[in-house]
Design an enzyme around this catalytic site. Structure first.
Site: not given
Ligand code: G3P
Length: 218
Positions: A85
């Site tokens: 990533k």
């Molecule tokens: O895959 C990306 C994700 O983990 C981000 O999620 O909820 O932190 O915006 P969030």
């Protein structure tokens, strides 16, 4: 649509794998921080062994040299399943290009616009990860970005898989499925909500009651 689990928690992964619904896993530094105290390689290899599908592990360096070095180390742990990533930024694009030349798959993360997705795809990213929930958080339309990227891929016959990320509720999953995006990466809490429907619960209860009456009657 493929389902990835957006977590670094092994218990969640093992449970979801047992349901037969997990095609891969995405992790990030914040998710890993919830597993603080554990060794990164141990966490990652436990996940690849369980999932037997693509597992994204994020680099944390800020220069292309640092990113590529880190990527090569992570990739060497399990060449079959590890995906690197890389954050969207100029050094990240250089790293995506360098890793593509080495046949190391990449997932360009922190995508918030079609322009960023175009650059990541052009540089050779295997996957792009638009963050729908975080766009919704600031009053933009996260799903609209997914549609734009899908249109771009079709229009130009470009090669990359779209991972709908930062999913916050079951309707994001539904919208992702209807958008034609290749993958939804879903937190375990949201995956569990996908089971739920009050009519299913009511139906199971009624069938159990009727079955028991039928058995008793015989
Ligand atoms: O895959 C990306 C994700 O983990 C981000 O999620 O909820 O932190 O915006 P969030």
């Amino acid at each position: 649509m493929k389902i990835f689990l957006d977590t670094a928690n092994f218990d969640e992964i093992r449970e979801a794998v047992s349901w037969g619904v997990v095609d891969g896993v995405t992790t990030n530094p914040s998710l890993l921080n919830k597993e603080a105290g554990k060794n990164l390689k141990d966490i990652v290899l436990a996940i690849t062994n369980e999932v037997k599908g693509p597992v994204s592990v994020e680099v944390n360096g800020s220069t292309v040299e640092e990113m590529v070095k880190e990527a090569e180390e992570y990739y060497s742990w399990c060449k079959e399943y590890i995906v690197i990533k890389i954050p969207m930024c100029p050094e990240g694009l250089k790293a995506i290009r360098a890793l593509k030349q080495k046949n190391i798959p990449t997932n360009c993360t922190l995508i918030f616009s079609l322009n960023q997705a175009i650059l990541a795809i052009k540089a050779g990213a295997t996957y792009v990860s638009p963050f729908v929930g975080r766009l919704d958080d600031i009053g933009e339309d996260g799903m609209e970005l997914i549609h734009q990227i899908m249109t771009y891929l079709e229009e130009y016959d470009a090669e990359a898989e779209v991972i709908s990320a930062s999913i916050r509720h079951p309707l994001h999953v539904v919208a992702t499925a209807l958008s034609g995006a290749h993958i939804a990466t879903i937190p375990f809490g949201i995956l569990k909500k996908m089971f739920k429907h009050p009519l299913t619960d009511k139906g199971i209860e009624a069938f159990a009651k009727d079955w028991s009456n039928f058995i008793k009657s015989g």
